[in-house]
Design a protein around this motif. Structure first.
Motif, PDB file in Angstrom:
ATOM      1  N   GLN A 158       0.826  -1.202   0.000  1.00  0.00           N
ATOM      2  CA  GLN A 158       0.000   0.000   0.000  1.00  0.00           C
ATOM      3  C   GLN A 158       0.862   1.253   0.000  1.00  0.00           C
ATOM      4  N   ALA A 159       1.880   1.280   0.859  1.00  0.00           N
ATOM      5  CA  ALA A 159       2.751   2.456   0.939  1.00  0.00           C
ATOM      6  C   ALA A 159       3.451   2.713  -0.388  1.00  0.00           C
ATOM      7  N   PHE A 160       3.948   1.650  -1.038  1.00  0.00           N
ATOM      8  CA  PHE A 160       4.641   1.815  -2.316  1.00  0.00           C
ATOM      9  C   PHE A 160       3.687   2.319  -3.397  1.00  0.00           C
ATOM     10  N   GLU A 161       2.487   1.754  -3.445  1.00  0.00           N
ATOM     11  CA  GLU A 161       1.541   2.158  -4.480  1.00  0.00           C
ATOM     12  C   GLU A 161       1.043   3.590  -4.258  1.00  0.00           C
ATOM     13  N   ASP A 162       0.709   3.931  -3.020  1.00  0.00           N
ATOM     14  CA  ASP A 162       0.269   5.292  -2.735  1.00  0.00           C
ATOM     15  C   ASP A 162       1.385   6.292  -3.033  1.00  0.00           C
ATOM     16  N   VAL A 173       4.941  18.264 -13.841  1.00  0.00           N
ATOM     17  CA  VAL A 173       5.445  19.573 -14.231  1.00  0.00           C
ATOM     18  C   VAL A 173       6.766  19.458 -14.982  1.00  0.00           C
ATOM     19  N   ASN A 174       7.559  18.432 -14.665  1.00  0.00           N
ATOM     20  CA  ASN A 174       8.848  18.254 -15.331  1.00  0.00           C
ATOM     21  C   ASN A 174       8.706  17.593 -16.690  1.00  0.00           C
ATOM     22  N   LEU A 175       7.509  17.129 -16.998  1.00  0.00           N
ATOM     23  CA  LEU A 175       7.269  16.461 -18.278  1.00  0.00           C
ATOM     24  C   LEU A 175       6.429  17.308 -19.228  1.00  0.00           C
ATOM     25  N   MET A 176       5.989  18.463 -18.779  1.00  0.00           N
ATOM     26  CA  MET A 176       5.084  19.267 -19.585  1.00  0.00           C
ATOM     27  C   MET A 176       5.722  19.736 -20.885  1.00  0.00           C
ATOM     28  N   SER A 177       7.040  19.869 -20.897  1.00  0.00           N
ATOM     29  CA  SER A 177       7.713  20.304 -22.119  1.00  0.00           C
ATOM     30  C   SER A 177       7.810  19.191 -23.150  1.00  0.00           C
ATOM     31  N   SER A 178       7.480  17.956 -22.757  1.00  0.00           N
ATOM     32  CA  SER A 178       7.506  16.812 -23.668  1.00  0.00           C
ATOM     33  C   SER A 178       6.153  16.115 -23.611  1.00  0.00           C
ATOM     34  N   PRO A 179       5.189  16.580 -24.389  1.00  0.00           N
ATOM     35  CA  PRO A 179       3.826  16.045 -24.306  1.00  0.00           C
ATOM     36  C   PRO A 179       3.739  14.532 -24.472  1.00  0.00           C
ATOM     37  N   ASP A 180       4.551  13.952 -25.351  1.00  0.00           N
ATOM     38  CA  ASP A 180       4.503  12.504 -25.550  1.00  0.00           C
ATOM     39  C   ASP A 180       4.921  11.763 -24.280  1.00  0.00           C
ATOM     40  N   LEU A 181       5.966  12.267 -23.619  1.00  0.00           N
ATOM     41  CA  LEU A 181       6.425  11.635 -22.377  1.00  0.00           C
ATOM     42  C   LEU A 181       5.404  11.851 -21.263  1.00  0.00           C
ATOM     43  N   LEU A 182       4.790  13.019 -21.234  1.00  0.00           N
ATOM     44  CA  LEU A 182       3.766  13.291 -20.225  1.00  0.00           C
ATOM     45  C   LEU A 182       2.589  12.338 -20.397  1.00  0.00           C
ATOM     46  N   THR A 183       2.174  12.124 -21.650  1.00  0.00           N
ATOM     47  CA  THR A 183       1.078  11.196 -21.921  1.00  0.00           C
ATOM     48  C   THR A 183       1.435   9.791 -21.450  1.00  0.00           C
ATOM     49  N   ALA A 184       2.660   9.349 -21.738  1.00  0.00           N
ATOM     50  CA  ALA A 184       3.095   8.016 -21.328  1.00  0.00           C
ATOM     51  C   ALA A 184       3.107   7.883 -19.811  1.00  0.00           C
ATOM     52  N   ALA A 185       3.599   8.926 -19.128  1.00  0.00           N
ATOM     53  CA  ALA A 185       3.639   8.891 -17.666  1.00  0.00           C
ATOM     54  C   ALA A 185       2.240   8.846 -17.075  1.00  0.00           C
ATOM     55  N   LEU A 186       1.311   9.574 -17.676  1.00  0.00           N
ATOM     56  CA  LEU A 186      -0.073   9.572 -17.186  1.00  0.00           C
ATOM     57  C   LEU A 186      -0.733   8.213 -17.398  1.00  0.00           C
ATOM     58  N   GLN A 187      -0.335   7.527 -18.460  1.00  0.00           N
ATOM     59  CA  GLN A 187      -0.875   6.185 -18.688  1.00  0.00           C
ATOM     60  C   GLN A 187      -0.437   5.225 -17.585  1.00  0.00           C
ATOM     61  N   ILE A 188       0.796   5.365 -17.150  1.00  0.00           N
ATOM     62  CA  ILE A 188       1.275   4.537 -16.035  1.00  0.00           C
ATOM     63  C   ILE A 188       0.620   4.991 -14.731  1.00  0.00           C
ATOM     64  N   HIS A 189       0.525   6.313 -14.551  1.00  0.00           N
ATOM     65  CA  HIS A 189      -0.033   6.861 -13.316  1.00  0.00           C
ATOM     66  C   HIS A 189      -1.424   6.317 -13.033  1.00  0.00           C
ATOM     67  N   SER A 190      -2.269   6.242 -14.045  1.00  0.00           N
ATOM     68  CA  SER A 190      -3.645   5.784 -13.823  1.00  0.00           C
ATOM     69  C   SER A 190      -3.677   4.318 -13.404  1.00  0.00           C
ATOM     70  N   VAL A 191      -2.765   3.512 -13.935  1.00  0.00           N
ATOM     71  CA  VAL A 191      -2.701   2.107 -13.544  1.00  0.00           C
ATOM     72  C   VAL A 191      -2.195   1.986 -12.104  1.00  0.00           C
ATOM     73  N   GLU A 192      -1.192   2.796 -11.752  1.00  0.00           N
ATOM     74  CA  GLU A 192      -0.698   2.783 -10.370  1.00  0.00           C
ATOM     75  C   GLU A 192      -1.819   3.158  -9.400  1.00  0.00           C
ATOM     76  N   ALA A 193      -2.670   4.087  -9.813  1.00  0.00           N
ATOM     77  CA  ALA A 193      -3.789   4.475  -8.959  1.00  0.00           C
ATOM     78  C   ALA A 193      -4.750   3.313  -8.751  1.00  0.00           C
ATOM     79  N   ARG A 194      -4.972   2.525  -9.797  1.00  0.00           N
ATOM     80  CA  ARG A 194      -5.830   1.341  -9.664  1.00  0.00           C
ATOM     81  C   ARG A 194      -5.178   0.312  -8.743  1.00  0.00           C
ATOM     82  N   HIS A 195      -3.860   0.158  -8.877  1.00  0.00           N
ATOM     83  CA  HIS A 195      -3.155  -0.744  -7.969  1.00  0.00           C
ATOM     84  C   HIS A 195      -3.354  -0.301  -6.520  1.00  0.00           C
TER      85      HIS A 195
END
Length: 269
Positions: A158-162, A173-195
Motif C-alpha cells: 500500500q505504501a509503495f503504491e500510494d 510539471v517536469n514532463l510538460m515540455s515533452s507532451p509525448d512523455l507526459l502522456t506516457a507517464a499519465l498512462q502509467i499513473h492511472s494504472v498505479e492508482a488502480r493498484h
C-alpha cells in the motif's frame, strides 16, 4: 551524495561534455549503498540519521529525462518487491479464496511492463540516460519482515503504491515540455492508482486516501500521506460542501521529488 544528486549528474549537460560518455559511470549506481540511505531523511526517521547528512538536499530535477529516471527507480522497487513476494510464498493461494494471489500476480506483470517501458523510453540499457537498478532491502535494515508476514507485505505494498501515484503526479510539471512523455507517464499513473485502490481494499481500507490518514501503517509511512489533508484547490474550498474528509479525499496531492526520494531511500542499500 543522494539519489537526486546522482540523477542530476547524468542530466547535466556540462557533465555530458566533460565525460563524453556517461554510460560507463552508471555502474556506480548500485554501489552507492549506505550513502544513498543516509543522504536524506527517510520516512521521518530523522533521529536515526547523522545530522551532517540531513542538510544534503538538492533541487528537484526539472528535466523530462530526470523525471523518467526517478520513475524508473520507483518501478524497479515495486517490480522487485512483488517478484520477491510471489517467490517467497508469503501470499497464500488460499487467501480470500485465491483472489489476493491473482491480484498480485497481475500487479507484478504490470510493474515489469512499466520497467521495460521506461527503459525503452530512456533509450535502452546502452543509453547514456539508462539508470541501473539499485540494491533494495525491503526490511529497511530490519524494521520490517514483509516476506514472512502477509499483513506487513500488504502494508508495504500500500505504501509503495500510494507513493507511486503521488510521485508520478509530482513529476508532471517536469514532463510538460515533452507532451509525448507526459502522456506516457499519465498512462502509467492511472494504472498505479488502480493498484493503490485495490491493495488498500485488500487491507480493509477505503480505496482512496482520506486526509493524511496512513490507514494503520507504521509511523515511518507518514511521509507518503503528509499533505493529503489539503482541501483548497485553485482557491476553491473543497470541504465547503461535504466536509474535510470528503474534500480531501476528492483530490490527490502531488509528492515532491525530495519527499519521494526520502521514502525510497529507506529501502535502498
Amino acid at each position: 551524495m543522494n539519489i537526486i544528486k546522482f540523477i542530476e549528474s547524468f542530466t547535466d549537460e556540462n557533465f555530458m561534455k566533460a565525460t563524453g560518455n556517461r554510460r560507463d559511470s552508471f555502474g556506480q549506481f548500485g554501489k552507492l549503498g549506505k550513502n544513498l540511505a543516509l543522504a536524506s531523511i527517510p520516512f521521518g526517521l530523522s533521529a536515526l540519521v547523522n545530522k551532517t547528512y540531513a542538510a544534503d538536499i538538492t533541487p528537484t530535477p526539472n528535466t523530462p529525462i530526470g523525471a523518467l529516471q526517478l520513475a524508473l527507480v520507483l518501478e524497479y522497487l515495486e517490480d522487485e518487491f512483488y517478484q520477491m513476494g510471489l517467490s517467497s510464498g508469503v501470499i497464500s493461494p488460499l487467501e480470500n479464496g485465491g483472489r489476493d494471489l491473482k491480484v498480485f500476480q497481475q500487479i507484478a506483470q504490470h510493474e515489469s511492463d512499466h520497467v521495460a517501458f521506461l527503459i525503452a523510453g530512456l533509450g535502452g540499457t546502452a543509453s547514456a540516460n539508462f539508470v541501473a537498478k539499485p540494491t533494495f532491502d525491503f526490511t529497511a535494515g530490519g524494521l520490517f519482515n514483509p516476506f514472512n508476514d502477509y499483513p506487513t507485505f500488504l502494508a508495504l505494498a500500500q505504501a509503495f503504491e500510494d507513493t507511486g501515484v503521488r510521485a508520478y503526479k509530482g513529476q508532471a510539471v517536469n514532463l510538460m515540455s515533452s507532451p509525448d512523455l507526459l502522456t506516457a507517464a499519465l498512462q502509467i499513473h492511472s494504472v498505479e492508482a488502480r493498484h493503490a485502490s485495490e491493495v488498500r481494499r485488500l487491507r480493509g481500507e477505503k480505496g482512496w486516501i482520506v486526509r493524511d490518514d496512513r490507514g494503520g501503517l507504521p509511523v515511518q509511512a507518514q511521509g507518503t500521506y503528509d499533505g493529503e489533508q489539503n482541501v483548497t484547490q485553485g482557491g476553491y474550498n473543497a470541504a465547503a460542501l461535504f466536509g474535510i474528509d470528503a474534500g480531501s479525499a476528492a483530490f490527490d496531492e502531488p509528492l515532491s521529488t525530495q519527499a519521494t526520494v526520502n521514502i525510497a531511500n529507506l529501502f535502498i542499500v
